[in-house]
Design a protein around this motif. Sequence first.
Motif, PDB file in Angstrom:
ATOM      1  N   UNK A  30       6.018  77.932  32.301  1.00  0.00           N
ATOM      2  CA  UNK A  30       5.295  79.121  31.840  1.00  0.00           C
ATOM      3  C   UNK A  30       4.052  79.354  32.693  1.00  0.00           C
ATOM      4  N   UNK A  31       3.605  80.576  32.757  1.00  0.00           N
ATOM      5  CA  UNK A  31       2.493  80.919  33.646  1.00  0.00           C
ATOM      6  C   UNK A  31       1.221  80.164  33.310  1.00  0.00           C
ATOM      7  N   UNK A  32       1.020  79.762  32.067  1.00  0.00           N
ATOM      8  CA  UNK A  32      -0.225  79.070  31.725  1.00  0.00           C
ATOM      9  C   UNK A  32      -0.122  77.551  31.879  1.00  0.00           C
ATOM     10  N   UNK A  33       0.968  77.055  32.450  1.00  0.00           N
ATOM     11  CA  UNK A  33       1.113  75.632  32.713  1.00  0.00           C
ATOM     12  C   UNK A  33       0.917  75.390  34.203  1.00  0.00           C
ATOM     13  N   UNK A  34      -0.029  74.516  34.503  1.00  0.00           N
ATOM     14  CA  UNK A  34      -0.319  74.227  35.906  1.00  0.00           C
ATOM     15  C   UNK A  34       0.438  72.971  36.335  1.00  0.00           C
ATOM     16  N   UNK A  35       0.829  72.938  37.573  1.00  0.00           N
ATOM     17  CA  UNK A  35       1.488  71.755  38.115  1.00  0.00           C
ATOM     18  C   UNK A  35       0.444  70.857  38.752  1.00  0.00           C
ATOM     19  N   UNK A  36       0.609  69.576  38.596  1.00  0.00           N
ATOM     20  CA  UNK A  36      -0.281  68.620  39.226  1.00  0.00           C
ATOM     21  C   UNK A  36       0.579  67.491  39.757  1.00  0.00           C
ATOM     22  N   UNK A  37       0.295  67.072  40.954  1.00  0.00           N
ATOM     23  CA  UNK A  37       1.047  65.977  41.544  1.00  0.00           C
ATOM     24  C   UNK A  37       0.882  64.729  40.694  1.00  0.00           C
ATOM     25  N   UNK A  38       1.982  64.061  40.406  1.00  0.00           N
ATOM     26  CA  UNK A  38       1.914  62.842  39.620  1.00  0.00           C
ATOM     27  C   UNK A  38       1.743  61.607  40.493  1.00  0.00           C
ATOM     28  N   UNK A  39       1.726  61.797  41.801  1.00  0.00           N
ATOM     29  CA  UNK A  39       1.577  60.671  42.707  1.00  0.00           C
ATOM     30  C   UNK A  39       0.138  60.173  42.759  1.00  0.00           C
ATOM     31  N   UNK A  40      -0.800  60.960  42.224  1.00  0.00           N
ATOM     32  CA  UNK A  40      -2.201  60.583  42.354  1.00  0.00           C
ATOM     33  C   UNK A  40      -2.782  59.989  41.074  1.00  0.00           C
ATOM     34  N   UNK A  44       0.479  54.628  32.983  1.00  0.00           N
ATOM     35  CA  UNK A  44      -0.080  53.947  31.819  1.00  0.00           C
ATOM     36  C   UNK A  44       1.009  53.345  30.937  1.00  0.00           C
ATOM     37  N   UNK A  45       2.175  53.961  30.899  1.00  0.00           N
ATOM     38  CA  UNK A  45       3.305  53.452  30.117  1.00  0.00           C
ATOM     39  C   UNK A  45       4.592  53.789  30.854  1.00  0.00           C
ATOM     40  N   UNK A  46       5.571  52.952  30.672  1.00  0.00           N
ATOM     41  CA  UNK A  46       6.867  53.206  31.293  1.00  0.00           C
ATOM     42  C   UNK A  46       7.944  52.599  30.415  1.00  0.00           C
ATOM     43  N   UNK A  47       9.046  53.334  30.248  1.00  0.00           N
ATOM     44  CA  UNK A  47      10.170  52.823  29.475  1.00  0.00           C
ATOM     45  C   UNK A  47      11.464  53.238  30.161  1.00  0.00           C
ATOM     46  N   UNK A  48      12.401  52.324  30.201  1.00  0.00           N
ATOM     47  CA  UNK A  48      13.722  52.613  30.765  1.00  0.00           C
ATOM     48  C   UNK A  48      14.663  52.826  29.593  1.00  0.00           C
ATOM     49  N   UNK A  49      15.262  54.001  29.514  1.00  0.00           N
ATOM     50  CA  UNK A  49      16.172  54.330  28.431  1.00  0.00           C
ATOM     51  C   UNK A  49      17.532  53.726  28.702  1.00  0.00           C
ATOM     52  N   UNK A  50      18.158  53.197  27.681  1.00  0.00           N
ATOM     53  CA  UNK A  50      19.480  52.591  27.889  1.00  0.00           C
ATOM     54  C   UNK A  50      20.500  53.649  28.301  1.00  0.00           C
ATOM     55  N   UNK A  51      21.383  53.248  29.192  1.00  0.00           N
ATOM     56  CA  UNK A  51      22.424  54.166  29.665  1.00  0.00           C
ATOM     57  C   UNK A  51      23.763  53.446  29.627  1.00  0.00           C
ATOM     58  N   UNK A  60      11.135  56.967  31.858  1.00  0.00           N
ATOM     59  CA  UNK A  60      10.109  57.904  31.406  1.00  0.00           C
ATOM     60  C   UNK A  60       8.762  57.239  31.625  1.00  0.00           C
ATOM     61  N   UNK A  61       7.869  57.948  32.305  1.00  0.00           N
ATOM     62  CA  UNK A  61       6.544  57.395  32.611  1.00  0.00           C
ATOM     63  C   UNK A  61       5.455  58.304  32.055  1.00  0.00           C
ATOM     64  N   UNK A  62       4.381  57.694  31.617  1.00  0.00           N
ATOM     65  CA  UNK A  62       3.173  58.408  31.231  1.00  0.00           C
ATOM     66  C   UNK A  62       2.154  58.116  32.320  1.00  0.00           C
ATOM     67  N   UNK A  63       1.598  59.168  32.890  1.00  0.00           N
ATOM     68  CA  UNK A  63       0.688  58.993  34.021  1.00  0.00           C
ATOM     69  C   UNK A  63      -0.671  59.588  33.686  1.00  0.00           C
ATOM     70  N   UNK A  64      -1.712  58.801  33.886  1.00  0.00           N
ATOM     71  CA  UNK A  64      -3.087  59.257  33.720  1.00  0.00           C
ATOM     72  C   UNK A  64      -3.546  59.811  35.065  1.00  0.00           C
ATOM     73  N   UNK A  65      -3.779  61.133  35.168  1.00  0.00           N
ATOM     74  CA  UNK A  65      -4.170  61.703  36.463  1.00  0.00           C
ATOM     75  C   UNK A  65      -5.538  61.199  36.908  1.00  0.00           C
ATOM     76  N   UNK A  66      -5.736  61.187  38.225  1.00  0.00           N
ATOM     77  CA  UNK A  66      -7.016  60.770  38.787  1.00  0.00           C
ATOM     78  C   UNK A  66      -8.108  61.799  38.533  1.00  0.00           C
ATOM     79  N   UNK A  67      -7.696  63.057  38.402  1.00  0.00           N
ATOM     80  CA  UNK A  67      -8.676  64.110  38.176  1.00  0.00           C
ATOM     81  C   UNK A  67      -8.033  65.211  37.344  1.00  0.00           C
ATOM     82  N   UNK A  68      -8.877  66.026  36.762  1.00  0.00           N
ATOM     83  CA  UNK A  68      -8.416  67.172  35.993  1.00  0.00           C
ATOM     84  C   UNK A  68      -8.699  68.414  36.819  1.00  0.00           C
TER      85      UNK A  68
END
Length: 124
Positions: A30-40, A44-51, A60-68
């Motif tokens: 959506x237009x009000x959602x900004x993209x931010x690189x997740x490489x930076x 903080x959390x990571x889980x591997x879903x069973x397949x 699935x990873x949760x990433x704390x960005x370096x900046x806002x």
Amino acid sequence: MLLAALPSAPLWAQNAPRDAAVTTPLPAAPVNVRNQSLASGAVTHQVRLPADPGQAAVIVRSIQPDSVIGSYRIDFDALDADGDGFISREEAQANPALADEFNALDTARRGKLAREQLAGWLLR
């Protein structure tokens, strides 16, 4: 009396046909959602879903960005297009950062923001 071992899932679930995996491109953000690189950021959390065997693993990873990224300074009078002393949800769309935070700032759920609610956002 002899009890038979029960299967781990109901019989109907074990015999149900499996849908083939479908890969489709993600819809446009959506237009009000900004993209931010997740490489930076830091993971903080990571889980591997069973397949199932033969299927791709999903991580699935949760990433704390370096900046806002965003513009957190606004000109209240410029955004108050109708001059009623409030910034409505529609008027807030002119500033993507404010539009993203509108619900968090509108604690009274009135659909409009007063100058006092935006004290930390206002240009001096």
